[in-house]
Design a protein around this motif. Structure first.
Motif, PDB file in Angstrom:
ATOM      1  N   GLN A  28     -18.042 -35.814 -46.075  1.00 19.43           N
ATOM      2  CA  GLN A  28     -16.618 -35.467 -45.965  1.00 19.43           C
ATOM      3  C   GLN A  28     -16.387 -34.021 -46.401  1.00 19.43           C
ATOM      4  O   GLN A  28     -17.030 -33.526 -47.331  1.00 19.43           O
ATOM      5  N   ILE A  29     -15.465 -33.352 -45.734  1.00 19.53           N
ATOM      6  CA  ILE A  29     -14.955 -32.060 -46.182  1.00 19.53           C
ATOM      7  C   ILE A  29     -13.544 -32.324 -46.682  1.00 19.53           C
ATOM      8  O   ILE A  29     -12.657 -32.684 -45.908  1.00 19.53           O
ATOM      9  N   CYS A  30     -13.351 -32.175 -47.974  1.00 19.29           N
ATOM     10  CA  CYS A  30     -12.081 -32.540 -48.601  1.00 19.29           C
ATOM     11  C   CYS A  30     -11.414 -31.312 -49.211  1.00 19.29           C
ATOM     12  O   CYS A  30     -12.008 -30.639 -50.056  1.00 19.29           O
ATOM     13  N   ALA A  31     -10.196 -31.032 -48.775  1.00 14.64           N
ATOM     14  CA  ALA A  31      -9.414 -29.933 -49.354  1.00 14.64           C
ATOM     15  C   ALA A  31      -8.710 -30.415 -50.607  1.00 14.64           C
ATOM     16  O   ALA A  31      -8.165 -31.515 -50.648  1.00 14.64           O
ATOM     17  N   PHE A  32      -8.719 -29.573 -51.616  1.00 14.37           N
ATOM     18  CA  PHE A  32      -8.078 -29.866 -52.899  1.00 14.37           C
ATOM     19  C   PHE A  32      -6.995 -28.821 -53.072  1.00 14.37           C
ATOM     20  O   PHE A  32      -7.284 -27.653 -53.328  1.00 14.37           O
ATOM     21  N   ILE A  33      -5.740 -29.217 -52.888  1.00 12.62           N
ATOM     22  CA  ILE A  33      -4.678 -28.217 -52.857  1.00 12.62           C
ATOM     23  C   ILE A  33      -3.617 -28.507 -53.914  1.00 12.62           C
ATOM     24  O   ILE A  33      -3.427 -29.639 -54.353  1.00 12.62           O
ATOM     25  N   GLY A  34      -2.938 -27.440 -54.321  1.00 15.56           N
ATOM     26  CA  GLY A  34      -1.900 -27.530 -55.336  1.00 15.56           C
ATOM     27  C   GLY A  34      -1.444 -26.140 -55.714  1.00 15.56           C
ATOM     28  O   GLY A  34      -2.120 -25.145 -55.418  1.00 15.56           O
ATOM     29  N   GLU A 196      -6.202 -27.731 -42.719  1.00 14.43           N
ATOM     30  CA  GLU A 196      -5.687 -28.718 -41.767  1.00 14.43           C
ATOM     31  C   GLU A 196      -6.644 -28.915 -40.594  1.00 14.43           C
ATOM     32  O   GLU A 196      -6.830 -30.025 -40.112  1.00 14.43           O
ATOM     33  N   LYS A 197      -7.267 -27.825 -40.151  1.00 15.95           N
ATOM     34  CA  LYS A 197      -8.171 -27.890 -39.002  1.00 15.95           C
ATOM     35  C   LYS A 197      -9.589 -28.280 -39.402  1.00 15.95           C
ATOM     36  O   LYS A 197     -10.309 -28.910 -38.621  1.00 15.95           O
ATOM     37  N   LEU A 198      -9.995 -27.893 -40.607  1.00 16.33           N
ATOM     38  CA  LEU A 198     -11.386 -28.037 -41.016  1.00 16.33           C
ATOM     39  C   LEU A 198     -11.694 -29.356 -41.720  1.00 16.33           C
ATOM     40  O   LEU A 198     -12.781 -29.919 -41.550  1.00 16.33           O
ATOM     41  N   CYS A 199     -10.743 -29.865 -42.484  1.00 16.82           N
ATOM     42  CA  CYS A 199     -11.037 -30.954 -43.420  1.00 16.82           C
ATOM     43  C   CYS A 199     -10.747 -32.336 -42.838  1.00 16.82           C
ATOM     44  O   CYS A 199      -9.759 -32.536 -42.121  1.00 16.82           O
ATOM     45  N   SER A 200     -11.590 -33.274 -43.209  1.00 19.71           N
ATOM     46  CA  SER A 200     -11.361 -34.669 -42.832  1.00 19.71           C
ATOM     47  C   SER A 200     -10.442 -35.356 -43.824  1.00 19.71           C
ATOM     48  O   SER A 200      -9.740 -36.313 -43.474  1.00 19.71           O
ATOM     49  N   HIS A 201     -10.440 -34.862 -45.074  1.00 23.84           N
ATOM     50  CA  HIS A 201      -9.652 -35.480 -46.144  1.00 23.84           C
ATOM     51  C   HIS A 201      -8.945 -34.410 -46.967  1.00 23.84           C
ATOM     52  O   HIS A 201      -9.328 -33.230 -46.943  1.00 23.84           O
ATOM     53  N   VAL A 202      -7.919 -34.838 -47.701  1.00 25.15           N
ATOM     54  CA  VAL A 202      -7.165 -33.903 -48.524  1.00 25.15           C
ATOM     55  C   VAL A 202      -6.682 -34.607 -49.784  1.00 25.15           C
ATOM     56  O   VAL A 202      -6.348 -35.799 -49.760  1.00 25.15           O
ATOM     57  N   VAL A 203      -6.681 -33.873 -50.885  1.00 24.11           N
ATOM     58  CA  VAL A 203      -6.123 -34.340 -52.158  1.00 24.11           C
ATOM     59  C   VAL A 203      -5.128 -33.285 -52.628  1.00 24.11           C
ATOM     60  O   VAL A 203      -5.442 -32.096 -52.669  1.00 24.11           O
ATOM     61  N   GLY A 208      -1.200 -31.486 -62.865  1.00 23.75           N
ATOM     62  CA  GLY A 208      -2.299 -32.262 -63.417  1.00 23.75           C
ATOM     63  C   GLY A 208      -2.440 -33.669 -62.888  1.00 23.75           C
ATOM     64  O   GLY A 208      -3.366 -34.389 -63.271  1.00 23.75           O
ATOM     65  N   LYS A 209      -1.540 -34.084 -61.991  1.00 19.09           N
ATOM     66  CA  LYS A 209      -1.591 -35.445 -61.450  1.00 19.09           C
ATOM     67  C   LYS A 209      -1.784 -35.400 -59.934  1.00 19.09           C
ATOM     68  O   LYS A 209      -1.219 -34.535 -59.254  1.00 19.09           O
ATOM     69  N   ILE A 210      -2.552 -36.334 -59.411  1.00 19.22           N
ATOM     70  CA  ILE A 210      -2.703 -36.437 -57.968  1.00 19.22           C
ATOM     71  C   ILE A 210      -1.465 -37.120 -57.394  1.00 19.22           C
ATOM     72  O   ILE A 210      -1.108 -38.226 -57.805  1.00 19.22           O
ATOM     73  N   VAL A 211      -0.828 -36.441 -56.452  1.00 18.62           N
ATOM     74  CA  VAL A 211       0.407 -36.977 -55.874  1.00 18.62           C
ATOM     75  C   VAL A 211       0.205 -37.468 -54.446  1.00 18.62           C
ATOM     76  O   VAL A 211       1.056 -38.185 -53.908  1.00 18.62           O
ATOM     77  N   GLU A 212      -0.924 -37.103 -53.837  1.00 14.95           N
ATOM     78  CA  GLU A 212      -1.207 -37.561 -52.477  1.00 14.95           C
ATOM     79  C   GLU A 212      -2.689 -37.404 -52.207  1.00 14.95           C
ATOM     80  O   GLU A 212      -3.317 -36.435 -52.626  1.00 14.95           O
ATOM     81  N   SER A 213      -3.288 -38.368 -51.513  1.00 18.70           N
ATOM     82  CA  SER A 213      -4.695 -38.257 -51.123  1.00 18.70           C
ATOM     83  C   SER A 213      -4.966 -39.203 -49.967  1.00 18.70           C
ATOM     84  O   SER A 213      -4.267 -40.200 -49.774  1.00 18.70           O
ATOM     85  N   GLY A 214      -5.990 -38.862 -49.196  1.00 19.39           N
ATOM     86  CA  GLY A 214      -6.368 -39.701 -48.065  1.00 19.39           C
ATOM     87  C   GLY A 214      -6.944 -38.856 -46.954  1.00 19.39           C
ATOM     88  O   GLY A 214      -7.295 -37.682 -47.151  1.00 19.39           O
ATOM     89  N   THR A 215      -7.066 -39.433 -45.767  1.00 21.37           N
ATOM     90  CA  THR A 215      -7.513 -38.643 -44.631  1.00 21.37           C
ATOM     91  C   THR A 215      -6.439 -37.626 -44.285  1.00 21.37           C
ATOM     92  O   THR A 215      -5.262 -37.793 -44.627  1.00 21.37           O
ATOM     93  N   MET A 216      -6.842 -36.565 -43.607  1.00 22.96           N
ATOM     94  CA  MET A 216      -5.876 -35.542 -43.234  1.00 22.96           C
ATOM     95  C   MET A 216      -4.755 -36.143 -42.390  1.00 22.96           C
ATOM     96  O   MET A 216      -3.572 -35.815 -42.573  1.00 22.96           O
ATOM     97  N   GLU A 217      -5.106 -37.058 -41.489  1.00 20.53           N
ATOM     98  CA  GLU A 217      -4.100 -37.679 -40.625  1.00 20.53           C
ATOM     99  C   GLU A 217      -3.140 -38.542 -41.434  1.00 20.53           C
ATOM    100  O   GLU A 217      -1.928 -38.534 -41.194  1.00 20.53           O
TER     101      GLU A 217
END
Length: 238
Positions: A28-34, A196-203, A208-217
């Motif tokens: 998986q390629i997962c983006a970690f954004i915030g 958005e184009k590169l990653c299969s997943h995103v967090v 300090g808290k995860i508010v959303e995660s899952g597949t990009m779609e």
């Protein structure tokens, strides 16, 4: 591959990472954004075994970062947002040093250095001192050094900063190729269009808290990742 369970990291009275849990599977390629200060870099440093943490567990390929740090570090590569290089060395000497650390044989290292350095257009500069490199050249060298042992987990903090358009394009292709072979890639970025184009997943992390995660779609739905991020960033904390 990467599993984080109830991770908490404090700096004095400040909670930088607040009881987060996530999993990123092989390939998986997962983006970690915030937003700035959300806890991205602290989380990456905890995963890499550079920063200790107060609570929770991190495992990489079922190896505990806390109890088996050396074994965990053998199968990862971590590239910070501002890599510190040994600038008195020539580029090739630095890459050989990294290859020695990971016990990469001569033939394999030569092949990988040639492959990655040529793709990132720094091969012809490897005979010069790192102190003579521009910021972008140093970033390219750091990327090659992170790839030289072909880690199972690639941790990157804003890897595209400083790269010219061609190097950015080539590195995206490299990431996709590594993922197709099973490498897990977990990276922070503010370049949401690329994610958005590169990653299969995103967090998405906020305060300090995860508010959303899952597949990009799943996370994006019918909106853009930028609009989702801005909506979450603008929400008031409950």
């Amino acid at each position: 591959m990467l599993k984080i369970e109830n991770l908490t990291k404090k700096f004095g009275d400040k909670i930088a990472v607040d009881n987060i849990s996530l999993e990123v599977e092989s390939g998986q390629i997962c983006a970690f954004i915030g937003h700035n200060g959300a806890g991205k870099t602290t989380t990456l440093r905890c995963i890499a075994g550079i920063t200790g943490f107060d609570e929770g567990e991190i495992t990489i390929d079922n190896i505990s970062v806390k109890t088996s740090p050396i074994e965990a570090k053998k199968i990862i590569a971590y590239l910070p947002d501002n890599p510190e290089l040994y600038e008195h060395l020539k580029g090739i000497d630095y890459l050989n040093f990294i290859a020695d650390v990971f016990k990469i044989d001569k033939e394999t290292r030569q092949k990988r250095v040639e492959d990655y350095a040529k793709k990132l257009e720094i091969y012809n500069e490897l005979g010069f001192p790192i102190s003579s490199y521009s910021h972008g050249m140093k970033q390219k060298l750091a990327l090659v050094s992170a790839l030289i042992h072909e880690p199972k987990l690639l941790l990157l903090d804003e890897p595209f900063v400083g790269l010219d358009p061609n190097a950015s394009y080539q590195f995206k292709l490299i990431m996709q190729e590594l993922a197709s072979k099973g490498t897990t890639i977990f990276y922070s970025t503010h370049v949401l269009e690329v994610a958005e184009k590169l990653c299969s997943h995103v967090v998405i992390i906020k305060c300090g808290k995860i508010v959303e995660s899952g597949t990009m779609e799943e996370v994006r739905g019918k909106k853009s990742l930028e609009s989702i991020f801005l909506e979450l960033a603008n929400e008031t904390n409950n």
